[in-house]
Enzyme design. Structure first.
Site, PDB file in Angstrom:
ATOM      1  N   GLU A  72      13.776   8.832  74.730  1.00  0.00           N
ATOM      2  CA  GLU A  72      14.263   8.962  73.352  1.00  0.00           C
ATOM      3  C   GLU A  72      15.706   9.445  73.311  1.00  0.00           C
ATOM      4  OE1 GLU A  72      12.396   7.498  71.387  1.00  0.00           O
ATOM      5  OE2 GLU A  72      10.553   7.549  72.551  1.00  0.00           O
ATOM      6  N   MET A  84       9.882   9.194  68.626  1.00  0.00           N
ATOM      7  CA  MET A  84      10.786   8.348  67.847  1.00  0.00           C
ATOM      8  C   MET A  84      12.208   8.868  67.953  1.00  0.00           C
ATOM      9  SD  MET A  84      11.272   5.767  66.026  1.00  0.00           S
ATOM     10  CE  MET A  84      12.902   5.311  65.452  1.00  0.00           C
TER      11      MET A  84
END
Length: 901
Positions: A302, A267
């Protein structure tokens, strides 16, 4: 508990939030059983919002302690509180709202919001997890600057959040307190918090503008020896984004944290990326070449989100591909450049082709079936019931192909100019896919006066995979070749419910083509004022023609070079023409594609023979084509490993009128074994020639050699030769890296004889039982093994190391069996589907997001042979009728049943 009534959200209904929340202060008193959160928001009514507009805040599984406005506590009647919202009326135009609430991290099995894993605190807020932390406007177009205070007991010495560290102190009660400040506005889905006992590896690098920035990788104590590759990958990603796109890290530090309980791969929270440990931890003993490549790719992905997703983010979740498709394209290009780094031109082209092949294989195995099934949706969906269900191959991988087509149409310099314009227009904003295309179009129209990307925009609003039929006509007297492209894309998924008058419009398809003579030599093509080997044809209507002069004889077409568009090509090559392309095409991707088409035809013919009860027999011409690829000294090992890999069962299934996975599995196994028998000497030579003695390196060249060597071993083992088993046993016993160890063990448990395979499995677990990521490999290997049945899978679930609560462990066993074990999952007695239903429901009670992903295993049930279709449908109906079903799973199984092919 009854199934929650699903609510469909439509893109057309988007309305801006009536309030800006420019500043947010969060204070956490962290405790596993009850964490108190004080959220102080500066709230401003937006111009044009009504004076009576309510402040509607989202919340789930929260205990409200107090609500205050401008320093005054509100009584219980001063607000509306429900299970999912907190509503405040009558706010002044400018106000400070303070909310104190509690959540229970240790009881949070969904792994969304704030949760505990391994005794540490972590967060996951995308897409709608922040509402499990505090009441807030949990939507991506509300962007705020955050200041975060974390307080925790001494057993949590590491306290991290987004942005830059401002202060640290010890409180009188012995707890630690830290303050973090993120200077950049962000939506709440990018908020992150980590607290616990962690170790880290770090380095300081100087950015292109001369600033020193700190890069850190955090993990559990004792694992720091496994984070070197991750940190090196982060440095490479930072340098690449500076050189390729001129984008520089904008914070003083960038942190990565590894966690073993995580729903996703990673994330991109601003400055504090939280990663599944599988994409951080690696050393030669415990990680394979694929693991190393995956870590570098995901870390790049990411990190690149810092600009394509964070600095410019999505206006609403329908625009998810705005950030994900673009960033997947960027990480694919990063990986390709890393694979080609330091090579000469020819080797670099081959390395980049290997990466392109890998990406297309993944697309065809996951996204093409999705496009043909009940969950088919455009890369920008028009509606959803649960946004977590739309983190799909369509949004990510097809989204990346749509970005790549724009790159192809504009060229490298033009695409870079378009990216620069995109950031110039939208830095710091929440925007739409249309905004991105508009930035690219501003460059395209300068390059091509009188043309635009209006037709191209249809890729964003139409679902399905277009089919392009190619017709080639040669006029020998005129020495002219005419190429006709015709496209079609029938309604799919929910589009089928649009009525008989619904007609899909043509796409803008960049279609790269080359022509070869009958000796395999490239023919020069005059196209748009230049002489080229590859012509880029822009198909924008249903059917168009192009002519090429000075073509003396009927050529062999090389089509969709480099996979220039995510389409299916219909052209009736002869097997002899495919063999010529496989042997001589100068475009490496097209050369691979020709071989794959030959193999596909061969396996489908064998599957037909199996279904008809005929004797299976491999075609001699196919065997010889494979021999030529295997022994071609001009091809590097990595390319040969891809060229000789048989098409996956998922890719093959897309070519069957009625899908029969067991028949495909038998056909593939027969062909693998037959190749091993007939090419035994050549495979043995490849095995011997591609050993990699010395210290392990995950670099592309030795990784490619291992890939070819281990492919050769699998074919030799499939052929059933005793000498092959000796080689496999020897490799397993002496392997100096996990790649070779796993390859040998896989061959042994799938094709080995005697007691050694089981003894090796037992010894493998005993050696690695304290390493969760290697134990995942152990489970996955057995779950997908040819001999594994539902009963075997159930027995593995009773192993002390198995738990459904850990997503990685569930994926390793349950997902592997249900998605990648054709014989066990698709047994005619329906036991595999009953097992699937049981596990979907068990996971749904713990973690609906993971359960919904498993539910996708039966999406295309209606396309299977009747003996399998009927029990599949029954299993889907069983799940849908279950009381207490989550929105996540309900949407998946309902669409599977209602929008079946």
């Amino acid at each position: 508990m009854r199934t929650e009534t699903p609510v469909t959200v439509y893109r057309k209904d988007y309305q801006p939030y009536p309030y800006d929340i420019p500043e947010v202060a969060l204070a956490f008193d962290l405790a596993p059983d009850a964490t108190e959160v004080r959220c102080t928001m500066h709230v401003q009514r937006r111009p044009g919002a009504g004076a009576d507009a309510a402040l509607i805040l989202d919340g789930e599984e929260l205990e409200l302690v107090s609500v205050g406005v401008n320093g005054k506590a509100l009584p219980a009647g001063g607000y509306e509180l429900s299970a999912h919202s907190l509503v405040l009326h009558g706010l002044p135009d400018d106000a400070t709202v303070e909310i104190v609430s509690r959540c229970k991290p240790s009881a949070n099995s969904t792994l969304m919001g704030l949760y505990v894993s391994g005794g540490n605190f972590f967060t996951q807020c995308e897409a709608e997890g922040f509402r499990r932390i505090t009441w807030f406007a949990d939507r991506p177009d509300v962007m705020s600057r955050y200041r975060v205070t974390l307080r925790a007991e001494p057993q949590y010495p590491v306290l991290l959040s987004n942005g830059n560290l401002i202060a640290t102190r010890q409180l009188p009660d012995g707890r630690n307190e830290v303050e973090w400040e993120d200077p950049f506005p962000k939506p709440c889905y990018l908020f992150a918090l980590v607290a616990g006992n962690l170790t880290h590896r770090e380095t300081t690098v100087k950015t292109a503008s001369g600033r020193d920035v700190l890069l850190q990788v955090y993990s559990d104590p004792g694992s720091e020896t496994k984070t070197e590759w991750a940190l090196d990958s982060l440095v490479r990603a930072l340098r690449w984004d500076e050189s390729r796109f001129g984008l520089e890290l904008d914070l003083d530090r960038f942190m990565i944290v590894a966690v073993h309980d995580f729903n996703m791969g990673a994330m991109e929270n601003k400055g504090l990326n939280i990663f599944n440990a599988a994409y951080v931890l690696a050393d030669a003993d415990t990680a394979t070449d694929a693991n190393y490549e995956g870590i570098e790719s995901v870390i790049g992905h990411e990190y690149f989100h810092n600009w394509t997703g964070n600095r410019v983010t999505c206006r609403d979740w329908f625009q998810l591909s705005l950030k994900e498709g673009l960033t997947v394209f960027r990480d694919q290009e990063f990986s390709a450049d890393m694979m080609a780094h330091g090579m000469d031109a020819a080797a670099a082209a081959s390395a980049r082709a290997v990466k392109r092949i890998d990406d297309v294989v993944a697309l065809r195995a996951a996204q093409f079936p999705e496009d043909a099934g009940p969950m088919a949706h455009p890369i920008r969906p028009e509606s959803y019931q649960e946004i977590g269900n739309f983190y799909t191959a369509t949004v990510y991988e097809k989204g990346a192909e749509v970005i790549r087509m724009q790159h192809t149409l504009l060229g490298e310099d033009g695409f870079r100019a378009g990216m620069d314009e995109y950031f110039r227009r939208h830095d710091g904003q929440a925007v739409t896919c249309d905004d991105f295309v508009a930035a690219m179009e501003s460059v395209y129209v300068r390059q091509h006066p009188g043309r635009d990307l209006s037709v191209f925009r249809r890729w964003y609003r139409q679902a399905g995979t277009p089919r392009v039929t190619v017709t080639l006509e040669h006029d020998a007297a005129a020495r002219r070749c005419t190429v006709t492209l015709t496209q079609a894309c029938p309604p799919v998924g929910v589009e089928k419910k649009a009525g008989p008058d619904y007609v899909k419009a043509p796409y803008h398809i960049p279609f790269a083509i080359g022509l070869l003579d009958r000796n395999g030599r490239a023919l020069p093509l005059r196209h748009e004022g230049a002489v080229v080997d590859t012509a880029l044809l822009e198909l924008t209507t249903q059917s168009q023609q192009w002519t090429f002069d000075d073509i003396a004889e009927a050529p062999v077409p090389s089509l969709l070079r480099d996979f220039s568009a995510p389409v299916i090509v219909d052209y009736d090559w002869s097997d002899e023409e495919l063999a010529l392309l496989s042997a001589h095409d100068g475009n490496p991707f097209a050369r691979w594609e020709a071989g794959q088409e030959l193999a596909t035809r061969q396996i489908l013919a064998l599957a037909d023979a199996r279904q008809a009860g005929r004797t299976l027999q491999a075609d001699t011409a196919f065997i010889e084509a494979w021999r030529a690829l295997l022994t071609d000294p001009k091809l590097d090992a990595a390319f040969r490993a891809r060229a000789l890999a048989l098409p996956s069962e998922k890719t093959l299934a897309e070519r069957m009128r009625l899908v029969d996975p067991p028949a495909l599995a038998v056909a593939r196994d027969f062909l693998r074994a037959e190749l091993g028998r007939q090419l035994e000497a050549e495979f043995r030579q490849a095995f011997d020639d591609n050993q990699t003695p010395g210290a392990y390196s995950p670099a592309p060249v030795p990784a490619g050699r291992r890939a070819l060597k281990n492919l050769a071993l699998s074919h030799l083992m499939a052929a059933g030769e005793q000498e092959a088993q000796r080689l496999a046993e020897q490799q397993y016993a002496t392997a100096g890296n996990m790649t070779d160890s796993m390859a040998a063990l896989s061959s042994l448990i799938n094709y080995g004889q005697g007691e050694f395979p089981q003894e090796a499995l037992t010894a493998f677990y005993a050696r690695w039982s304290d390493n969760p990521l290697v134990v995942d490999k152990w489970f996955a290997l057995q779950a997908a093994a040819r001999s594994t049945t539902v009963q075997t899978a159930r027995e593995l679930m009773t192993h002390p190391a198995f738990t459904l609560r850990n997503p990685n462990r569930a994926r390793a066993l349950i997902f592997q069996f249900c998605l990648n074990n054709a014989r066990g999952m698709h047994h005619p007695d329906g036991s595999g589907y009953a097992f699937w239903a049981e596990q979907v429901l068990a996971l749904d009670a713990l973690n609906p997001e993971i359960a919904a992903r498993l539910a996708r295993a039966l999406d295309n049930w209606s396309r299977f042979v009747p003996t399998l279709r009927i029990p599949m449908q029954a299993a889907l109906q069983q799940v849908r009728q279950h009381e207490g079903l989550s929105r996540n799973v309900h949407e998946i199984v309902s669409k599977a049943l209602e929008f079946a092919a």
